[in-house]
Design a protein around this motif. Structure first.
Motif, PDB file in Angstrom:
ATOM      1  N   MET A 336       9.980  72.889  -3.844  1.00 46.47           N
ATOM      2  CA  MET A 336       7.973  72.782  -3.581  1.00 46.47           C
ATOM      3  C   MET A 336       7.447  73.730  -2.940  1.00 46.47           C
ATOM      4  O   MET A 336       6.461  73.365  -3.395  1.00 46.47           O
ATOM      5  N   GLY A 337       7.591  73.526  -1.751  1.00 44.63           N
ATOM      6  CA  GLY A 337       7.037  74.005  -0.129  1.00 44.63           C
ATOM      7  C   GLY A 337       5.995  73.020   0.087  1.00 44.63           C
ATOM      8  O   GLY A 337       5.814  73.523   0.393  1.00 44.63           O
ATOM      9  N   LYS A 338       7.523  71.558   0.306  1.00 52.26           N
ATOM     10  CA  LYS A 338       6.227  70.576   1.297  1.00 52.26           C
ATOM     11  C   LYS A 338       7.466  70.392   2.089  1.00 52.26           C
ATOM     12  O   LYS A 338       7.605  69.161   2.172  1.00 52.26           O
ATOM     13  N   PRO A 339       7.319  71.557   3.603  1.00 54.68           N
ATOM     14  CA  PRO A 339       8.447  70.426   3.878  1.00 54.68           C
ATOM     15  C   PRO A 339       7.217  69.547   4.555  1.00 54.68           C
ATOM     16  O   PRO A 339       8.391  68.670   5.056  1.00 54.68           O
ATOM     17  N   GLU A 340       6.525  69.369   5.327  1.00 54.43           N
ATOM     18  CA  GLU A 340       6.164  68.304   6.086  1.00 54.43           C
ATOM     19  C   GLU A 340       6.004  66.563   5.098  1.00 54.43           C
ATOM     20  O   GLU A 340       5.547  65.755   6.222  1.00 54.43           O
ATOM     21  N   GLU A 341       6.231  67.409   4.272  1.00 54.68           N
ATOM     22  CA  GLU A 341       6.881  65.452   3.296  1.00 54.68           C
ATOM     23  C   GLU A 341       8.412  65.429   3.337  1.00 54.68           C
ATOM     24  O   GLU A 341       8.507  63.973   2.705  1.00 54.68           O
ATOM     25  N   ILE A 342       9.386  66.069   4.060  1.00 52.65           N
ATOM     26  CA  ILE A 342      10.271  65.852   3.983  1.00 52.65           C
ATOM     27  C   ILE A 342      10.983  64.516   5.720  1.00 52.65           C
ATOM     28  O   ILE A 342      10.204  65.009   6.503  1.00 52.65           O
TER      29      ILE A 342
END
Length: 652
Positions: A336-342
């Protein structure tokens, strides 16, 4: 447009297409019934990784020969026909989520401690004595042939039970790597000596598996690119081994190290002192010499780095274990292109340590791990409540985020000007970068949540009376315990917390009072800053706090940094020259001076129990979590916060 196009390019192994390049590497969950068959908790553990987007999910520790190859308890017995039902349920759970289910085919060889305990013979390539002093026999040819058949039968059984791939464990010092190694396999017959002879068994095993599963069925083999110890083989030999395997398997999975050699444990299982993707160099070196696709494993967690690894052809596949426990949805979030949410993995090894000591995997930052079925059926609270969280450390933030997600109105008060609690003092420590990443992750989650955060606000009974919450969660933490030692109030004495905030206050020579995790990690930090450090501990050994594998990493750093240990020593006085200590438990023992410019106490934490207890009558529901209850660790704070939130409104 995908942010990580190379990571999400499908890969075809044999006749099977895998949806991306991120695999869940073999791991043993140990949630088995009394007959070593996967139970519902075990099935849910592996399915969660598939739900999160992993292309393949491998079940670790599946033994092919229970009589002679059993390492220990809690291993799936692939030679037990009674496993058919449970293994089919497991493979179906993974497969229905779009992942390829795999099993790890393992034989412990000379380390078959479980077989030894059951009274069976234990064999290695040659006769010898293991590190525990146990004798083992040279494996006769009839047993070799039996084991080849056992691997083939186990693979066929896995396929019959619905698995779409097998992973042959040929690394980390287990049987096949024992035969591969020039340091271990000193046989004089066709099964040893030259590389060709040493590779005869693993190649025979692979050929037998291929005949049993048929063409096109993916076969993966895990090897150590190097065993990284003088007692094992090096990278040059690892490359030679891989070249012999080239074309015989569908994926060469390159790890490193040796499971049964403590000095390289943290190579195989990278610690907080290791960089991200620590072992990629071994896979990259081997990939230059083979045509077979290559996988890498070891501290993979950052999608940006993983994308670069695949794009630059250092490896074709990246395999992850702990990162997919910290966040089983890592793959989906990356897509989803959301590495900051990992959610970051702390690489603290609490999961593995807990598995060994208590037989159950839990995660310090993800309370769902080990409890997956509970999360599948958690009811939405019937009544939304006002929840007041007192304290903004990791436990308080976990509680606030969980309560807000459940739909409650949440107010979090933190008496300081920053969230993060006591862990904030460790932000500048080089080997604590994962703690810093996790606190930043929690802060981002808080910022986008509806939680009403009030900094510089202490929760008192008066404030609680004003806010009138339905629920109070006290997460007030603890304070450093001051030891009752003469001279503890001297100008040359500091607490561990003060030193983390102001390391410049520490002189060239330091003595740390306390050999628990806080004291040892602080000593390593100071040694890295160039100080000469001695750890003084009353007990005869350092205290791991239950995290026995993290202690292995710490032990390695103690040796590397030249930190002195004064174990079994009790501090009786602090002077301007240092610490006077005597042998603990001895009356009249001779005192010794441990010279120091600075003395630092790190003997433990005293819970702020009274401050928390003062809020007990300020709301109908009251929970005390984390260090203000019993000072322990991040895992305890996280799990207690999660349990408290899940209990809110349970009794109406």
């Amino acid at each position: 447009m995908l942010r990580y196009p190379h990571l999400f390019e499908p890969i075809r192994l044999g006749k099977t297409t895998f949806r991306n390049r991120m695999f869940a590497s073999p791991i043993s969950e140990r949630a088995l019934d009394s007959r070593n068959r996967p139970n519902n908790d075990c099935i849910a553990f592996y399915e969660q990784k598939a739900m999160g987007g992993a292309a393949s999910v491998c079940v670790g520790d599946c033994v092919v020969d229970t009589k002679n190859g059993l390492f220990g308890e809690f291993m799936v017995h692939l030679d037990d026909p009674g496993t058919h039902h449970a293994l089919n349920l497991l493979s179906a759970a993974v497969t229905r989520q779009g992942a390829v289910a795999s099993v790890e085919l393992q034989h412990a060889g000379l380390y078959a401690y479980g077989s030894r305990a059951a009274g069976s013979a234990v064999y290695g390539p040659c006769a010898g004595v293991d590190s525990l002093g146990n004798e083992y026999q040279e494996m006769p040819e009839e047993i070799i042939e039996k084991i080849i058949a056992s691997y083939a039968g186990a693979a066929a059984w896995a396929k019959l039970c619905g698995f779409g791939m097998v992973t042959v464990h040929g690394g980390h010092g287990w049987l096949l790597s024992q035969f591969m190694s020039s340091k271990v396999n000193l046989r004089g017959d066709k099964w040893g000596g030259s590389l060709e002879n040493r590779m005869r068994l693993p190649l025979a095993v692979i050929d037998a598996i291929r005949k049993s599963v048929g063409p096109g069925f993916p076969i993966e083999i895990r090897i150590s690119g190097s065993e990284v110890t003088p007692m094992g083989y090096d990278l040059d030999e690892g490359i030679a081994i891989a070249k012999m395997l080239d074309g015989h398997v569908d994926l060469i999975h390159v790890s490193a190290g040796h499971h049964e050699r403590k000095e390289v444990f943290t190579v195989t299982h990278p610690s907080i002192f290791s960089p991200d993707s620590a072992n990629i160099g071994y896979a990259a070196a081997i990939k230059k010499h083979v045509k077979t696709p290559v996988a890498s494993v070891g501290a993979h967690c950052d999608p940006e780095l993983l994308e670069e690894i695949i794009a630059s052809k250092k490896a074709d596949v990246v395999e992850m274990a702990r990162a997919l426990m910290a966040d089983p949805d890592l793959v989906t979030k990356a897509r989803m292109g959301k590495p900051e949410e990992i959610r970051p993995c702390l690489r603290c090894l609490a999961c593995f340590s807990n598995l060994i000591t208590n037989g159950q995997i839990y995660c310090a930052v993800n309370p769902m791990i080990g409890r997956e079925p509970e999360y599948r059926c958690t009811p939405v609270p019937a009544v939304k409540k006002t929840v007041l969280v007192a304290g903004g450390g990791v436990g308080g933030m976990q509680a606030a985020l969980g309560a807000a997600k459940a739909g409650h109105r949440v107010i979090l008060c933190e008496k300081s000007g920053r969230l993060g609690g006591a862990l904030r003092c460790e932000e500048t420590v080089s080997f604590k970068s994962k703690i810093r990443d996790y606190l930043a992750y929690q802060a981002r989650q808080m910022a986008k949540s509806p939680v009403d955060v009030r900094l510089n606000t202490a929760v008192t009974p008066a404030l609680a009376s004003e806010l009138r919450p339905d629920v109070i969660i006290a997460a007030l933490g603890a304070r450093p315990t001051v030891p009752p030692v003469k001279g503890i109030d001297g100008d040359n004495v500091l607490s561990a917390e003060e030193v983390y905030d102001h390391p410049e206050k520490v002189g060239q020579k330091a003595v740390v009072l306390g050999g628990g995790l806080v004291g040892v990690e602080l000593a390593i930090h100071l040694a890295a800053l160039g100080r000469a450090v001695t750890i003084l501990e009353m007990m005869p050994a350092l205290n791991s706090g239950g995290n026995i594998l993290h202690q292995l990493a710490l032990d390695g750093e103690i040796d590397r940094r030249g930190i002195a240990l004064a174990l079994g020593t009790r501090a009786v006085e602090i002077t301007g020259r240092g610490v006077v200590g005597v042998p603990a438990g001895e009356e009249g023992g001779a005192p010794a001076l441990f010279e120091a410019d600075t003395v630092i106490y790190a003997i433990g934490q005293t819970p702020l129990w009274a401050e928390a207890d003062a809020l007990r009558e300020s709301a109908p529901e009251f929970y005390m979590i984390g260090d203000c209850h019993v000072p322990k660790n991040i895992m305890q704070a996280t799990s207690m916060a999660d349990a408290a939130v899940r209990n809110i409104g349970r009794v109406l």
